[in-house]
Design a protein around this motif. Structure first.
Motif, PDB file in Angstrom:
ATOM      1  N   VAL A 127       0.856  -1.183   0.000  1.00 43.32           N
ATOM      2  CA  VAL A 127       0.000   0.000   0.000  1.00 43.32           C
ATOM      3  C   VAL A 127       0.891   1.232   0.000  1.00 43.32           C
ATOM      4  O   VAL A 127       1.679   1.446   0.927  1.00 43.32           O
ATOM      5  CB  VAL A 127      -0.941   0.034   1.225  1.00 43.32           C
ATOM      6  CG1 VAL A 127      -1.732   1.339   1.254  1.00 43.32           C
ATOM      7  CG2 VAL A 127      -1.895  -1.151   1.198  1.00 43.32           C
ATOM      8  N   ILE A 128       0.797   2.012  -1.059  1.00 40.71           N
ATOM      9  CA  ILE A 128       1.585   3.235  -1.196  1.00 40.71           C
ATOM     10  C   ILE A 128       0.702   4.418  -0.823  1.00 40.71           C
ATOM     11  O   ILE A 128      -0.382   4.588  -1.383  1.00 40.71           O
ATOM     12  CB  ILE A 128       2.117   3.361  -2.636  1.00 40.71           C
ATOM     13  CG1 ILE A 128       3.034   2.168  -2.946  1.00 40.71           C
ATOM     14  CG2 ILE A 128       2.851   4.680  -2.825  1.00 40.71           C
ATOM     15  CD1 ILE A 128       3.516   2.107  -4.372  1.00 40.71           C
ATOM     16  N   THR A 129       1.154   5.211   0.119  1.00 42.42           N
ATOM     17  CA  THR A 129       0.322   6.275   0.673  1.00 42.42           C
ATOM     18  C   THR A 129       0.952   7.656   0.505  1.00 42.42           C
ATOM     19  O   THR A 129       2.173   7.812   0.597  1.00 42.42           O
ATOM     20  CB  THR A 129       0.070   6.059   2.177  1.00 42.42           C
ATOM     21  OG1 THR A 129       1.248   6.427   2.912  1.00 42.42           O
ATOM     22  CG2 THR A 129      -0.286   4.621   2.484  1.00 42.42           C
ATOM     23  N   PRO A 130       0.107   8.676   0.302  1.00 45.36           N
ATOM     24  CA  PRO A 130       0.589  10.057   0.383  1.00 45.36           C
ATOM     25  C   PRO A 130       0.659  10.459   1.855  1.00 45.36           C
ATOM     26  O   PRO A 130       0.184   9.725   2.738  1.00 45.36           O
ATOM     27  CB  PRO A 130      -0.497  10.835  -0.355  1.00 45.36           C
ATOM     28  CG  PRO A 130      -1.747  10.050  -0.069  1.00 45.36           C
ATOM     29  CD  PRO A 130      -1.321   8.598  -0.017  1.00 45.36           C
ATOM     30  N   LEU A 131       1.224  11.609   2.138  1.00 45.39           N
ATOM     31  CA  LEU A 131       1.293  12.069   3.525  1.00 45.39           C
ATOM     32  C   LEU A 131       1.606  13.552   3.584  1.00 45.39           C
ATOM     33  O   LEU A 131       2.028  14.157   2.601  1.00 45.39           O
ATOM     34  CB  LEU A 131       2.345  11.257   4.304  1.00 45.39           C
ATOM     35  CG  LEU A 131       3.755  11.128   3.697  1.00 45.39           C
ATOM     36  CD1 LEU A 131       4.628  12.330   4.020  1.00 45.39           C
ATOM     37  CD2 LEU A 131       4.431   9.871   4.186  1.00 45.39           C
ATOM     38  N   LEU A 132       1.387  14.112   4.754  1.00 46.92           N
ATOM     39  CA  LEU A 132       1.762  15.508   5.004  1.00 46.92           C
ATOM     40  C   LEU A 132       3.115  15.605   5.697  1.00 46.92           C
ATOM     41  O   LEU A 132       3.853  16.567   5.502  1.00 46.92           O
ATOM     42  CB  LEU A 132       0.702  16.192   5.871  1.00 46.92           C
ATOM     43  CG  LEU A 132      -0.577  16.648   5.178  1.00 46.92           C
ATOM     44  CD1 LEU A 132      -1.571  17.197   6.202  1.00 46.92           C
ATOM     45  CD2 LEU A 132      -0.277  17.709   4.123  1.00 46.92           C
ATOM     46  N   ALA A 133       3.429  14.612   6.530  1.00 48.93           N
ATOM     47  CA  ALA A 133       4.703  14.615   7.243  1.00 48.93           C
ATOM     48  C   ALA A 133       5.003  13.202   7.713  1.00 48.93           C
ATOM     49  O   ALA A 133       4.112  12.370   7.842  1.00 48.93           O
ATOM     50  CB  ALA A 133       4.662  15.570   8.444  1.00 48.93           C
ATOM     51  N   PHE A 134       6.298  12.946   7.972  1.00 48.34           N
ATOM     52  CA  PHE A 134       6.690  11.625   8.448  1.00 48.34           C
ATOM     53  C   PHE A 134       7.871  11.730   9.390  1.00 48.34           C
ATOM     54  O   PHE A 134       8.609  12.721   9.394  1.00 48.34           O
ATOM     55  CB  PHE A 134       7.054  10.701   7.276  1.00 48.34           C
ATOM     56  CG  PHE A 134       8.363  11.057   6.597  1.00 48.34           C
ATOM     57  CD1 PHE A 134       9.570  10.503   7.026  1.00 48.34           C
ATOM     58  CD2 PHE A 134       8.393  11.942   5.527  1.00 48.34           C
ATOM     59  CE1 PHE A 134      10.780  10.832   6.414  1.00 48.34           C
ATOM     60  CE2 PHE A 134       9.600  12.289   4.904  1.00 48.34           C
ATOM     61  CZ  PHE A 134      10.785  11.735   5.348  1.00 48.34           C
ATOM     62  N   GLN A 135       8.027  10.710  10.216  1.00 47.89           N
ATOM     63  CA  GLN A 135       9.232  10.520  11.014  1.00 47.89           C
ATOM     64  C   GLN A 135       9.954   9.297  10.479  1.00 47.89           C
ATOM     65  O   GLN A 135       9.351   8.410   9.880  1.00 47.89           O
ATOM     66  CB  GLN A 135       8.889  10.292  12.492  1.00 47.89           C
ATOM     67  CG  GLN A 135       8.420  11.529  13.207  1.00 47.89           C
ATOM     68  CD  GLN A 135       8.227  11.318  14.708  1.00 47.89           C
ATOM     69  OE1 GLN A 135       7.817  12.235  15.389  1.00 47.89           O
ATOM     70  NE2 GLN A 135       8.496  10.118  15.217  1.00 47.89           N
ATOM     71  N   ARG A 136      11.227   9.210  10.746  1.00 45.29           N
ATOM     72  CA  ARG A 136      12.025   8.082  10.248  1.00 45.29           C
ATOM     73  C   ARG A 136      11.659   6.769  10.924  1.00 45.29           C
ATOM     74  O   ARG A 136      12.071   5.700  10.456  1.00 45.29           O
ATOM     75  CB  ARG A 136      13.521   8.367  10.407  1.00 45.29           C
ATOM     76  CG  ARG A 136      13.996   9.546   9.567  1.00 45.29           C
ATOM     77  CD  ARG A 136      15.494   9.740   9.671  1.00 45.29           C
ATOM     78  NE  ARG A 136      16.241   8.741   8.916  1.00 45.29           N
ATOM     79  CZ  ARG A 136      16.588   8.881   7.631  1.00 45.29           C
ATOM     80  NH1 ARG A 136      16.239   9.966   6.949  1.00 45.29           N
ATOM     81  NH2 ARG A 136      17.278   7.942   7.027  1.00 45.29           N
ATOM     82  N   ASP A 137      10.899   6.831  12.011  1.00 39.51           N
ATOM     83  CA  ASP A 137      10.462   5.598  12.668  1.00 39.51           C
ATOM     84  C   ASP A 137       9.131   5.097  12.113  1.00 39.51           C
ATOM     85  O   ASP A 137       8.553   4.146  12.640  1.00 39.51           O
ATOM     86  CB  ASP A 137      10.362   5.787  14.177  1.00 39.51           C
ATOM     87  CG  ASP A 137       9.319   6.822  14.587  1.00 39.51           C
ATOM     88  OD1 ASP A 137       8.662   7.417  13.700  1.00 39.51           O
ATOM     89  OD2 ASP A 137       9.158   7.052  15.808  1.00 39.51           O
ATOM     90  N   GLY A 138       8.626   5.735  11.038  1.00 37.61           N
ATOM     91  CA  GLY A 138       7.413   5.243  10.400  1.00 37.61           C
ATOM     92  C   GLY A 138       6.142   5.973  10.752  1.00 37.61           C
ATOM     93  O   GLY A 138       5.090   5.692  10.159  1.00 37.61           O
TER      94      GLY A 138
END
Length: 202
Positions: A127-138
């Motif tokens: 599942v490939i998702t868009p996002l607004l922000a992420f952390q390196r821990d997922g």
């Protein structure tokens, strides 16, 4: 200022992050090509035999990173493709339907374009998702509807699913507010690097 309530913190962040993503999209107009190139090695290692596997992609809206070049690459490698469809805006249920790329797309309950209701419902492996922000821990911050969190939770209760977030590298943040029901990504893919969160090598 620190906002103690996770929900309030997310709401406060989203306006800033949407504006930031618009700027990143202007600065990196070829990010979709670069991301597809970065993905070649890691995805080939994770899924060396993709025949018969299903990858759920999405139609990028506004400043979201477009997965269309990556989708072409996956299809060429042998993946079947699917697109998400929200069935009810209030209930927040999102499913995935097989995308044959020949049938005209229709709008779902929140206006996203995807396969019509008669298309085959599927349970994707990727599942490939868009996002607004992420952390390196997922940790991932989405638009706020919770559709991907609910869908991933339901899928993960039934099978092994690999969740891959697409982002500009500038969308990485620290101390992202989160709640217990938030579903973590297994990896993040940016125009600069592939960030492995979980070791799910096949």
């Amino acid at each position: 200022m620190t906002i103690a309530d996770p929900l309030a913190a997310k709401i406060a962040l989203r306006v800033f992050l949407r504006n930031q993503r618009k700027q990143l999209a202007l600065e990196h107009p070829e990010a979709d090509w670069m991301i597809a190139e970065v993905a070649r090695g890691p995805l080939a290692t994770l899924f060396p035999n993709p025949e018969g596997k299903i990858a759920a992609v999405y139609h990028g809206l506004g400043s979201e990173v477009s997965p269309h070049i990556l989708a072409d690459q996956l299809a060429e490698a042998g993946w079947d493709l699917a697109l998400p469809a929200v069935l009810d805006k209030d209930e927040g249920e999102m499913v995935f339907r097989l995308w044959d790329r020949q049938t005209p797309l229709v709008h779902d309950a929140i206006g996203l374009r995807g396969p019509p209701p008669q298309a085959l419902g599927v349970k994707p492996d990727l599942v490939i998702t868009p996002l607004l922000a992420f952390q390196r821990d997922g940790l991932r911050l989405g638009q706020g509807g919770g559709y991907y969190d609910r869908a991933l939770e339901a899928l993960r209760a039934q099978k092994e699913v690999f969740a891959l977030g697409l982002a500009y590298s500038g969308q990485q943040v620290e101390n992202l507010p989160h709640e217990p029901h938030d579903q973590r990504l297994d990896a993040i893919l940016t125009e600069k690097e592939y960030i492995a969160v979980n070791d799910m090598s096949r």
